[in-house]
Design an enzyme around this catalytic site. Structure first.
Site, mmCIF file in Angstrom:
data_model
loop_
_atom_site.group_PDB
_atom_site.id
_atom_site.type_symbol
_atom_site.label_atom_id
_atom_site.label_comp_id
_atom_site.label_asym_id
_atom_site.label_seq_id
_atom_site.Cartn_x
_atom_site.Cartn_y
_atom_site.Cartn_z
ATOM 1 N N ASP A 31 -35.233 47.727 44.670
ATOM 2 C CA ASP A 31 -36.350 46.782 44.765
ATOM 3 C C ASP A 31 -35.814 45.364 44.541
ATOM 4 O O ASP A 31 -34.978 45.135 43.655
ATOM 5 C CB ASP A 31 -37.418 47.126 43.722
ATOM 6 C CG ASP A 31 -38.738 46.441 44.022
ATOM 7 O OD1 ASP A 31 -39.699 47.147 44.376
ATOM 8 O OD2 ASP A 31 -38.814 45.197 43.909
ATOM 9 N N ILE A 32 -36.307 44.434 45.326
ATOM 10 C CA ILE A 32 -35.823 43.047 45.258
ATOM 11 C C ILE A 32 -36.296 42.340 43.974
ATOM 12 O O ILE A 32 -35.664 41.382 43.525
ATOM 13 C CB ILE A 32 -36.269 42.261 46.512
ATOM 14 C CG1 ILE A 32 -35.364 41.075 46.762
ATOM 15 C CG2 ILE A 32 -37.726 41.832 46.432
ATOM 16 C CD1 ILE A 32 -35.506 40.457 48.139
ATOM 17 N N GLY B 136 -52.508 47.601 43.672
ATOM 18 C CA GLY B 136 -51.289 46.816 43.530
ATOM 19 C C GLY B 136 -50.389 46.896 44.752
ATOM 20 O O GLY B 136 -49.298 46.331 44.755
ATOM 21 N N GLN B 137 -50.837 47.619 45.796
ATOM 22 C CA GLN B 137 -49.986 47.710 46.994
ATOM 23 C C GLN B 137 -49.899 46.347 47.685
ATOM 24 O O GLN B 137 -50.920 45.712 47.968
ATOM 25 C CB GLN B 137 -50.551 48.757 47.981
ATOM 26 C CG GLN B 137 -49.605 48.969 49.175
ATOM 27 C CD GLN B 137 -50.061 50.081 50.124
ATOM 28 O OE1 GLN B 137 -51.187 50.573 50.035
ATOM 29 N NE2 GLN B 137 -49.182 50.457 51.038
ATOM 30 N N HIS C 217 -41.958 54.168 44.365
ATOM 31 C CA HIS C 217 -41.151 53.453 43.376
ATOM 32 C C HIS C 217 -40.524 54.470 42.430
ATOM 33 O O HIS C 217 -41.207 55.395 41.958
ATOM 34 C CB HIS C 217 -42.024 52.539 42.504
ATOM 35 C CG HIS C 217 -42.716 51.428 43.208
ATOM 36 N ND1 HIS C 217 -42.253 50.136 43.208
ATOM 37 C CD2 HIS C 217 -43.874 51.396 43.919
ATOM 38 C CE1 HIS C 217 -43.083 49.348 43.870
ATOM 39 N NE2 HIS C 217 -44.082 50.087 44.313
ATOM 40 N N HIS D 234 -44.291 53.720 50.289
ATOM 41 C CA HIS D 234 -43.044 53.693 49.518
ATOM 42 C C HIS D 234 -43.285 54.323 48.155
ATOM 43 O O HIS D 234 -44.357 54.192 47.578
ATOM 44 C CB HIS D 234 -42.506 52.267 49.358
ATOM 45 C CG HIS D 234 -43.526 51.276 48.895
ATOM 46 N ND1 HIS D 234 -44.475 50.738 49.741
ATOM 47 C CD2 HIS D 234 -43.742 50.721 47.679
ATOM 48 C CE1 HIS D 234 -45.233 49.889 49.058
ATOM 49 N NE2 HIS D 234 -44.828 49.874 47.800
HETATM 50 P P1 AMP Z 1 -46.072 47.611 46.148
HETATM 51 O O1 AMP Z 1 -46.591 46.495 45.288
HETATM 52 O O2 AMP Z 1 -46.309 48.974 45.590
HETATM 53 O O3 AMP Z 1 -46.555 47.472 47.585
HETATM 54 O O4 AMP Z 1 -44.504 47.462 46.152
HETATM 55 C C1 AMP Z 1 -43.799 46.681 47.046
HETATM 56 C C2 AMP Z 1 -42.455 46.482 46.455
HETATM 57 O O5 AMP Z 1 -41.582 46.023 47.458
HETATM 58 C C3 AMP Z 1 -42.419 45.448 45.326
HETATM 59 O O6 AMP Z 1 -41.925 46.055 44.147
HETATM 60 C C4 AMP Z 1 -41.478 44.373 45.869
HETATM 61 O O7 AMP Z 1 -40.675 43.793 44.876
HETATM 62 C C5 AMP Z 1 -40.669 45.161 46.880
HETATM 63 N N1 AMP Z 1 -40.069 44.362 47.942
HETATM 64 C C6 AMP Z 1 -40.660 43.421 48.708
HETATM 65 N N2 AMP Z 1 -39.804 42.913 49.597
HETATM 66 C C7 AMP Z 1 -38.621 43.548 49.404
HETATM 67 C C8 AMP Z 1 -37.330 43.468 50.000
HETATM 68 N N3 AMP Z 1 -37.058 42.606 50.995
HETATM 69 N N4 AMP Z 1 -36.347 44.277 49.533
HETATM 70 C C9 AMP Z 1 -36.593 45.142 48.530
HETATM 71 N N5 AMP Z 1 -37.795 45.273 47.929
HETATM 72 C C10 AMP Z 1 -38.799 44.479 48.349
#
Ligand code: AMP
Length: 112
Positions: free
Chosen positions: A30-31, A91-92, A100, A98
């Site tokens: 995760d970024i 929170g999506q 986590h 995906h």
């Molecule tokens: P959610 O809030 O469950 O939709 O999670 C989306 C996740 O994607 C968050 O934890 C972000 O930090 C992660 N995210 C967004 N953009 C990227 C990216 N380019 N590379 C890796 N993770 C990302």
């Protein structure tokens, strides 16, 4: 389904810290990690979230969990939390399914 940041990661348009890839899925860090270990496992199939799955996705969904577990074992994790957000209010923020995987710190319950 419109293009998301994750479909761009799948296509290679946007880079990621890749942990695993096969025909069905991709796993990467995760970024914006919310724990010392925080990675995501995503299907290559464009599924929006759990509202968008059907019985035909049964094998794919178990594959995602098994891949996430394989990475956890490789990292020697003895515990972790898995989170799947479904819908904006949950929170999506990225509308491509995906899972986590979080570890490396004590987790609280209930989650915020
Ligand atoms: P959610 O809030 O469950 O939709 O999670 C989306 C996740 O994607 C968050 O934890 C972000 O930090 C992660 N995210 C967004 N953009 C990227 C990216 N380019 N590379 C890796 N993770 C990302």
């Amino acid at each position: 389904m419109s293009s998301t940041i994750f479909s761009k990661i799948i296509s290679g348009e946007i880079p990621c810290e890749k942990l695993y890839e096969d025909d069905l899925c991709l796993a990467f860090n995760d970024i914006a990690p919310q724990a010392p270990v925080h990675y995501l496992v995503i299907p290559k199939k464009p599924i929006i979230n759990l509202l968008d799955i059907s019985p035909t996705d049964k094998d794919l969904l178990s594959h995602l969990i098994l891949v996430g577990k394989k990475i956890a074992v490789k990292k020697n994790l003895s515990y972790w939390r898995t989170v799947i957000n479904t819908g904006e209010e949950s929170g999506q923020t990225v509308f491509h399914l995906h899972i986590h995987f979080l570890s490396g710190r004590a987790m609280k319950w209930p989650p915020g």
